[in-house]
Design a protein around this motif. Structure first.
Motif, PDB file in Angstrom:
ATOM      1  N   ARG A 103       0.371   7.554  -6.076  1.00 29.94           N
ATOM      2  CA  ARG A 103      -0.784   8.461  -6.147  1.00 29.94           C
ATOM      3  C   ARG A 103      -0.365   9.900  -5.868  1.00 29.94           C
ATOM      4  O   ARG A 103      -0.794  10.830  -6.559  1.00 29.94           O
ATOM      5  CB  ARG A 103      -1.845   8.037  -5.132  1.00 29.94           C
ATOM      6  CG  ARG A 103      -2.784   6.937  -5.595  1.00 29.94           C
ATOM      7  CD  ARG A 103      -3.745   6.528  -4.500  1.00 29.94           C
ATOM      8  NE  ARG A 103      -4.398   7.653  -3.849  1.00 29.94           N
ATOM      9  CZ  ARG A 103      -5.159   7.546  -2.759  1.00 29.94           C
ATOM     10  NH1 ARG A 103      -5.337   6.368  -2.203  1.00 29.94           N
ATOM     11  NH2 ARG A 103      -5.723   8.609  -2.243  1.00 29.94           N
ATOM     12  N   ASP A 116      -8.690   9.065   3.683  1.00 31.94           N
ATOM     13  CA  ASP A 116      -9.551   8.485   2.639  1.00 31.94           C
ATOM     14  C   ASP A 116     -10.868   7.964   3.208  1.00 31.94           C
ATOM     15  O   ASP A 116     -11.873   7.882   2.493  1.00 31.94           O
ATOM     16  CB  ASP A 116      -8.827   7.333   1.935  1.00 31.94           C
ATOM     17  CG  ASP A 116      -7.693   7.805   1.052  1.00 31.94           C
ATOM     18  OD1 ASP A 116      -7.606   9.017   0.769  1.00 31.94           O
ATOM     19  OD2 ASP A 116      -6.866   6.954   0.648  1.00 31.94           O
ATOM     20  N   ARG A 123       0.798  -1.221   0.000  1.00 26.57           N
ATOM     21  CA  ARG A 123       0.000   0.000   0.000  1.00 26.57           C
ATOM     22  C   ARG A 123       0.834   1.277   0.000  1.00 26.57           C
ATOM     23  O   ARG A 123       0.435   2.278  -0.600  1.00 26.57           O
ATOM     24  CB  ARG A 123      -0.966   0.004   1.194  1.00 26.57           C
ATOM     25  CG  ARG A 123      -2.066  -1.036   1.101  1.00 26.57           C
ATOM     26  CD  ARG A 123      -3.206  -0.714   2.058  1.00 26.57           C
ATOM     27  NE  ARG A 123      -4.228  -1.765   2.040  1.00 26.57           N
ATOM     28  CZ  ARG A 123      -4.319  -2.719   2.951  1.00 26.57           C
ATOM     29  NH1 ARG A 123      -3.453  -2.751   3.960  1.00 26.57           N
ATOM     30  NH2 ARG A 123      -5.259  -3.632   2.874  1.00 26.57           N
ATOM     31  N   TYR A 155       2.045   8.063   5.575  1.00 25.75           N
ATOM     32  CA  TYR A 155       1.215   7.156   4.781  1.00 25.75           C
ATOM     33  C   TYR A 155      -0.086   6.828   5.516  1.00 25.75           C
ATOM     34  O   TYR A 155      -1.179   6.874   4.941  1.00 25.75           O
ATOM     35  CB  TYR A 155       1.972   5.860   4.492  1.00 25.75           C
ATOM     36  CG  TYR A 155       3.110   5.987   3.517  1.00 25.75           C
ATOM     37  CD1 TYR A 155       2.876   6.180   2.157  1.00 25.75           C
ATOM     38  CD2 TYR A 155       4.432   5.877   3.936  1.00 25.75           C
ATOM     39  CE1 TYR A 155       3.921   6.270   1.251  1.00 25.75           C
ATOM     40  CE2 TYR A 155       5.484   5.972   3.037  1.00 25.75           C
ATOM     41  CZ  TYR A 155       5.228   6.171   1.700  1.00 25.75           C
ATOM     42  OH  TYR A 155       6.266   6.259   0.798  1.00 25.75           O
ATOM     43  N   ARG A 204       0.433   4.373  -2.582  1.00 25.83           N
ATOM     44  CA  ARG A 204       0.056   5.730  -2.159  1.00 25.83           C
ATOM     45  C   ARG A 204       1.103   6.736  -2.625  1.00 25.83           C
ATOM     46  O   ARG A 204       0.762   7.846  -3.040  1.00 25.83           O
ATOM     47  CB  ARG A 204      -0.106   5.779  -0.640  1.00 25.83           C
ATOM     48  CG  ARG A 204      -0.645   7.107  -0.108  1.00 25.83           C
ATOM     49  CD  ARG A 204      -1.194   6.954   1.283  1.00 25.83           C
ATOM     50  NE  ARG A 204      -2.340   6.061   1.309  1.00 25.83           N
ATOM     51  CZ  ARG A 204      -3.600   6.448   1.075  1.00 25.83           C
ATOM     52  NH1 ARG A 204      -3.867   7.719   0.822  1.00 25.83           N
ATOM     53  NH2 ARG A 204      -4.570   5.572   1.105  1.00 25.83           N
ATOM     54  N   GLU A 242      -3.996   7.634   4.589  1.00 26.91           N
ATOM     55  CA  GLU A 242      -4.939   6.527   4.425  1.00 26.91           C
ATOM     56  C   GLU A 242      -6.175   6.759   5.290  1.00 26.91           C
ATOM     57  O   GLU A 242      -7.309   6.544   4.844  1.00 26.91           O
ATOM     58  CB  GLU A 242      -4.253   5.223   4.803  1.00 26.91           C
ATOM     59  CG  GLU A 242      -5.095   3.967   4.575  1.00 26.91           C
ATOM     60  CD  GLU A 242      -4.395   2.701   5.020  1.00 26.91           C
ATOM     61  OE1 GLU A 242      -4.947   1.601   4.773  1.00 26.91           O
ATOM     62  OE2 GLU A 242      -3.310   2.787   5.632  1.00 26.91           O
ATOM     63  N   SER A 289      -6.140  15.348   0.541  1.00 27.70           N
ATOM     64  CA  SER A 289      -5.048  14.688   1.267  1.00 27.70           C
ATOM     65  C   SER A 289      -4.876  15.381   2.606  1.00 27.70           C
ATOM     66  O   SER A 289      -5.021  16.602   2.712  1.00 27.70           O
ATOM     67  CB  SER A 289      -3.736  14.759   0.471  1.00 27.70           C
ATOM     68  OG  SER A 289      -2.641  14.341   1.265  1.00 27.70           O
TER      69      SER A 289
END
Length: 967
Positions: free
Chosen positions: A29, A810, A22, A803, A26, A807, A819
């Protein structure tokens, strides 16, 4: 039976981080969305905060130390950004220097012998480019945010031009001079070294005591009130026997007291304080004469104990073999008389210059004796130690010999012990008396700037000030090819060798370096090697010393610390790197940079700008292994940060970096990492609990803070209390970030998640969250707080757990930026902070203290088997309840909820409360029927026809849900 009526937690936020998959997704992204550019745009017009990146070396993969440094820098950039500052970050790389040249040498092998300087430099550039790309990707994987694809490189043409500009300003100030001087020399790499390029390590060396015969024994005896002309010798002590062939003087402290010892070996002169130790080491007995100060011995002459073939050749008529004064002579060890070889020691050199003694250094670049010492020609100096010792013993001059452990300087690159060797080198003068045209007192000005800056930790100021105060010059020349050339011209007349420009003509210096800058900016420093001298020298330039017109370009390169020390000029002061300004707000590096980048940047900054290039300096320790040893590949104790990132996750490594007090060296082990991973897991589970209880599955929706959230004034008091605790947490974390105390953040976050939330608030809140009506004010009050807690924790941890916090974002309901890194710290400034709140909080603290006392009693009864879960228990209260009842009334709290018991009843109790003096309490099994929905023991179930065992609260919720579903 009633499961479909409960608000069971539900979320897609994963329990496991699965970081190896992950985190890179990310990161991709972020880069696809241009997150760094978005952050800069979001902070456009905000106050600026600049961290200037000290460039790591573009050599090999990153290690845990470089990873730790970059992570700390990322903390600073992200925390200042979350505080609302515009905090740009431009990474840089140090690309020149010996380690790269050595790597390329090994790769090229014999091919290098046929290659030109330009071809060798091209190979070195290719090597550096390769590792810039590798390290960039490794640093990015650790979560660092910045302008990674537009870094500064010390080998770029424009940067090399700026190095030349900085050197030009040094010369314009008259600070650069060339001199034959005794300097640190790496015989393995065959180059001069500055203090910043040394590492100190223990080493076993010989310790010898030697008798140097007095040339006029009678004169020496008369000084001590003795008669006769029996032999007398000056006793010296040294750990470098190989320098004895170059001995030209013996130094004494002018104020120390010396004695003449009458022994079986003749008269021996030594410091009075050290005479007993001398006699003991030599196995002698002796009677001491009257004491005389060292100044009385000055001028006495002696004979070198070694024959001419064993000692250096001297110029005719040279002053030598004389006792001289020196303030640096100490009485802590040795004999109080210091063997002085001006070509092989810093103090020795200064003494030689002051006394007019020649600077003799009969050792070549590889550390071998030259033909000047015929008996040792071709012998390496360290191999000569036993030979010289044996010869001294043969001629009867050796008084004592043994081995001892000493801290000895080693080359930071090859790890070999270094030597002092006198060679022609270029120096920057730190004091105005060191160079003939010096226009400023660089040392004094630098000390003033050190005092103006903020140092973290504070004692760092004294450390670097002490280093600068005791420094006289900076040796900036290196005998290699891969680097920035010393852009001066040297008179081609071998008997002259004058250097131009020399600082005597500021206008001519500026014009010359303007030409150098122009060519370097277009072609890089390779222009110095590719173009003829005429392209740089002014037409008709005549040597001011000999009148000659033939010139050569200097072939030495600059110390790489000068390259990186000029970074503030090349990067922060020209607008070429968006957002950077001069001076930088902060420099952040390891404590070895007191001698390195901090000092180099300071000295260059004072020359180029008249000030330090930083407002504050943050200094961290080194990462060590579990045994406290420095990590190195040769010891096999290196742990790869990329392995950690790919196994545990970069966020776990970042959390470890936040957990340590970086002001000291930090041990690291797999056990340490395991503990950090466990702490991370607890934080992640807390976040998951918060998100999971923002789901309203029974209503077919999610909690919407705008639609479902309660105003702060309508929150249940205990929920409001937790929100105030979160406000205090946010303030503490913000201050910790501002003060660079990341370990305070770690402990505050860890304790809040593990104690305030998981062990207390979320523990007793489960009943209200799971069993209340999904839209009831009681549940909405709790959800309002959970949502605010998720926001607070998300923004607070974003700089460290970059990170994980993103997450979380989201899955967080409600309106927010795409973000978390586009947000600012949520400090809960809308939560009241007043006297009434303080009084209420004091009451809650007492109630939670009572809860702790009750929990201990519950655990005792559980261990005894009286009941299992706390909901099977009743809390019994007796004694004086007045203070407790007052707090319960004021806070509208219930002990049933806080202590997670089914009943609170009056009665006799044995335990005395410390939270409420006079109150007695106990626990016992509750009487009644467990509710099949919430499991509270109810003395009077509802007896409803369809739901006879439900408690009244659960019956009301179930009937309401049935009615809502029917509609």
């Amino acid at each position: 039976m009633y499961k479909d009526t409960l608000n069971l937690p539900t979320t897609d936020f994963p329990m496991r981080a699965d970081a190896a998959r992950r985190e890179p997704e990310r990161l991709a992204r972020w880069e696809a969305a241009g997150l760094y550019a978005q952050v800069r745009a979001a902070r456009a017009g905000a106050p600026r905060f600049v961290l200037h990146d000290g460039p790591p070396y573009a050599n090999e993969h990153i290690h845990l130390g470089t990873a730790f440094n970059k992570i700390l820098k990322d903390f600073v950039v992200r925390t200042r950004t979350m505080m609302g500052f515009d905090s740009p970050y431009t990474p840089g790389w140090d690309c020149h220097g010996l380690p790269i040249e050595q790597k390329v040498d090994r790769e090229l092998g014999a091919k290098k012998l046929a290659m030109s300087d330009l071809e060798i430099r091209a190979a070195c550039r290719g090597y550096a480019e390769k590792f810039v790309a590798i390290q960039r990707d490794e640093f990015r994987r650790l979560g660092g945010i910045g302008d990674w694809y537009a870094p500064y490189l010390t080998m770029s043409p424009r940067y090399e031009a700026d190095i030349a500009v900085a050197l030009g300003r040094v010369i314009e100030q008259g600070l650069l001079y060339r001199e034959r001087k005794s300097i640190r020399w790496c015989w393995h790499d065959r180059t001069a070294l500055a203090e910043a390029e040394l590492e100190y390590a223990s080493r076993r060396d010989p310790e010898i005591t030697v008798a140097f015969p007095a040339a006029d024994p009678a004169a020496v005896r008369r000084l001590f009130g003795a008669s006769g002309d029996a032999p007398v010798a000056f006793a010296i002590w040294t750990t470098t026997p190989w320098t004895i062939p170059s001995n030209l003087a013996i130094a004494v402290h002018p104020d120390a007291e010396y004695v003449l010892l009458e022994t079986a070996r003749g008269g021996l002169v030594a410091a009075a304080a050290l005479a007993p130790a001398l006699l003991a080491s030599a196995g002698l007995e002796g009677k001491a004469s009257a004491r005389v100060p060292g100044r009385e011995l000055v001028g006495q002459r002696y004979l070198h104990p070694l024959a001419p073939g064993w000692r250096a050749t001297l110029p005719a008529g040279a002053k030598a073999f004389v006792v001289v004064p020196a303030d640096y002579v100490t009485l802590d060890t040795g004999t109080g008389l210091v063997h002085t070889a001006p070509g092989h020691g810093e103090d020795d050199f200064r003494t030689g210059k002051l006394e007019g003694i020649p600077i003799v250094s009969p050792v070549d670049a590889a550390g071998r004796y030259t033909s000047e010492v015929a008996a040792l020609e071709g012998v390496h100096v360290f191999d000569a130690n036993p030979r010289v010792t044996a010869e001294l013993e043969r001629v009867g001059a050796l008084l004592a010999s043994r081995e001892g452990e000493h801290e000895y300087p080693h080359c930071w690159r090859c790890k070999k012990p270094v030597i002092f060797r006198a060679t022609e080198q270029y120096f920057i003068a730190l004091t105005p008396d060191a160079a003939p045209h010096a226009a400023i007192d660089l040392r004094a000005r630098s000390l003033e700037e050190i005092a103006k800056a903020t140092w973290v930790p504070r004692w760092g100021e004294a450390r670097i000030a002490g280093m600068v105060a005791n420094r006289f010059e900076w040796c900036v020349s290196r005998q290699r090819r891969w680097g920035s050339p010393i852009t001066v011209l040297v008179c081609a007349n071998e008997r002259c060798g004058a250097v131009w420009p020399d600082g005597s003509d500021a206008a001519a210096t500026r014009a010359f370096f303007a030409r150098v800058e122009e060519l370097f900016a277009a072609e890089g420093a390779d222009a110095w090697y590719a173009r003829p001298t005429a392209d740089f020298a002014p037409a008709g330039l005549a040597c001011p010393k000999c009148g000659g017109t033939a010139w050569e370009k200097e072939r030495d390169i600059l110390d790489v610390w000068f390259d990186s020390g000029a970074s503030h000029l090349a990067v922060c002061d020209n607008g070429r790197f968006p957002g950077l300004t001069w001076p930088a707000d902060v420099y952040l590096e390891a404590h070895d940079q007191y001698r390195g980048w901090f000092q180099a940047s300071l000295l260059v900054g004072v020359v180029t700008h008249g000030a330090a290039p930083f407002r504050s300096v943050v200094v961290h320790g080194h990462v060590l292994d579990a045994a406290g040893r420095k990590m190195s590949k040769s010891m096999g104790n290196v742990i790869s940060p990329l392995d950690i990132a790919n196994q545990q996750g970069a966020d776990v490594l970042r959390l470890w970096a936040a957990s340590v007090d970086f002001r000291e060296d930090m041990p690291f082990s797999k056990e340490t990492l395991t503990r950090t991973a466990e702490a991370y897991r607890k934080v992640r589970n807390t976040l998951r609990f918060l998100l999971a209880n923002l789901d309203d599955a029974l209503l077919g929706s999610r909690f919407d803070p705008d639609r479902d959230g309660l105003p702060l004034g309508e929150l249940i008091p205990v929920d409001a209390y937790l929100l105030r605790r979160a406000r205090d947490l946010a303030a503490r974390i913000e201050k910790a970030y501002r003060d660079y105390e990341f370990h305070v953040f770690y402990h505050a976050l860890n304790n809040f998640c593990a104690v305030d939330l998981s062990a207390v608030y979320l523990d007793f809140l489960k009943d209200r969250l799971y069993c209340s009506h999904p839209a009831s004010p009681q549940r909405r009050s709790a959800q309002t707080v959970l949502h605010r807690l998720a926001r607070v924790l998300g923004t607070a941890m974003a700089p460290v757990l970059c990170y994980t916090a993103d997450e979380l974002w989201d899955f967080l309901p409600g309106a927010h930026a795409s973000s978390v890194h586009l947000e600012t710290l949520d400090l809960l400034t809308d939560v009241p902070d007043d006297a009434d709140s303080d009084a209420l909080d004091a009451r809650f603290r007492k109630l939670f203290d009572l809860r702790d006392e009750v929990n201990k009693e519950l655990e005792v009864k559980r261990q005894q088997g009286e009941f299992g879960k706390s909901l099977e228990a009743a809390l019994v209260l007796g004694g004086d309840r007045a203070a407790l009842d007052a707090d319960l009334a004021a806070t509208r709290a219930t002990l049933e909820e806080l202590c997670i018991v089914s009943q609170v009843i009056g009665g006799e109790a044995a335990a005395e409360s410390r939270a409420y003096p006079g109150l007695r309490f106990g626990v016992r099994r509750a009487e009644g029927t467990p509710c099949p929905r919430c499991w509270q023991v109810c003395a009077s179930p509802s007896r409803h026809p369809q739901h006879p065992d439900l408690c009244p609260r659960c019956l009301e919720v179930v009937l309401s849900l049935e009615d809502w579903r029917a509609r």
